[in-house]
Design a protein around this motif. Structure first.
Motif, PDB file in Angstrom:
ATOM      1  N   SER A  86       0.833  -1.203   0.000  1.00 40.82           N
ATOM      2  CA  SER A  86       0.000   0.000   0.000  1.00 40.82           C
ATOM      3  C   SER A  86       0.870   1.257   0.000  1.00 40.82           C
ATOM      4  CB  SER A  86      -0.920  -0.020   1.223  1.00 40.82           C
ATOM      5  OG  SER A  86      -1.742   1.109   1.240  1.00 40.82           O
TER       6      SER A  86
ATOM      7  N   ASP B  20      -7.738 -10.653  -0.199  1.00 38.47           N
ATOM      8  CA  ASP B  20      -8.110  -9.470  -0.990  1.00 38.47           C
ATOM      9  C   ASP B  20      -8.860  -8.444  -0.153  1.00 38.47           C
ATOM     10  OD1 ASP B  20      -6.872 -10.543  -3.203  1.00 38.47           O
ATOM     11  OD2 ASP B  20      -8.725 -11.260  -4.134  1.00 38.47           O
TER      12      ASP B  20
ATOM     13  N   ALA C 236      -7.481  -4.659   0.804  1.00 38.14           N
ATOM     14  CA  ALA C 236      -8.286  -3.451   0.570  1.00 38.14           C
ATOM     15  C   ALA C 236      -8.443  -2.643   1.854  1.00 38.14           C
ATOM     16  CB  ALA C 236      -9.652  -3.834  -0.005  1.00 38.14           C
TER      17      ALA C 236
ATOM     18  N   GLU D 288      -7.077   1.147   2.747  1.00 41.59           N
ATOM     19  CA  GLU D 288      -7.948   2.223   3.248  1.00 41.59           C
ATOM     20  C   GLU D 288      -7.382   2.837   4.520  1.00 41.59           C
ATOM     21  OE1 GLU D 288     -12.088   1.442   3.792  1.00 41.59           O
ATOM     22  OE2 GLU D 288     -12.314   0.612   1.782  1.00 41.59           O
TER      23      GLU D 288
ATOM     24  N   ASP E 123     -15.048   0.326  -4.831  1.00 37.94           N
ATOM     25  CA  ASP E 123     -15.000  -1.139  -4.617  1.00 37.94           C
ATOM     26  C   ASP E 123     -14.125  -1.820  -5.611  1.00 37.94           C
ATOM     27  OD1 ASP E 123     -18.428  -1.126  -3.651  1.00 37.94           O
ATOM     28  OD2 ASP E 123     -16.646  -1.127  -2.409  1.00 37.94           O
TER      29      ASP E 123
END
Length: 128
Positions: free
Chosen positions: A27, A96, A100, A104, A128
């Motif tokens: 990330s 997954d 995600a 965030e 999404d």
């Protein structure tokens, strides 16, 4: 004959903590392409947030468990973004989903640290 089930270079040999740290680093790598100043921020993974608020981390008093936090730069120490592994893992079932949610959390904490909106930090935030 005794030994590990899988050699160290195989993903099976990575611990959950190592896999989670890799998700955080993935990330950060995504965001650093857009925000090179993130190279001056330390990104940490801790198991859980502290309850007492001692030390560098602020305490939390409401009914929600934080998924991440920031520690601003001070006294010659770099700013830090913290992602709490166990609260994130509990809220996700598959890799997954976890990736995600980690992204965030990282985006939200970076946005707070830089004084920006999450959408400014990552235009795909919330999609999404």
């Amino acid at each position: 004959m005794r030994g590990p089930i899988a050699p160290p270079q195989v993903p099976l040999a990575a611990s959950r903590a190592e896999v989670f740290a890799d998700l955080v680093q993935d990330s950060v790598d995504r965001l650093e392409r857009r925000w090179p100043q993130l190279a001056d921020i330390d990104f940490l993974v801790l198991e859980v947030p502290r309850l007492d608020g001692r030390g560098d981390q602020a305490g939390w008093a409401d009914d929600t468990v934080p998924l991440g936090g920031i520690i601003p730069a001070r006294d010659g120490r770099r700013a830090r973004v913290v992602v709490y592994r166990r609260p994130v893992e509990i809220r996700t079932k598959v890799r997954d989903e976890r990736a995600a949610l980690v992204h965030e959390v990282v985006v939200e904490q970076v946005a707070e640290l830089l004084g920006l909106t999450p959408e400014t930090v990552d235009p795909r935030y919330g999609e999404d």
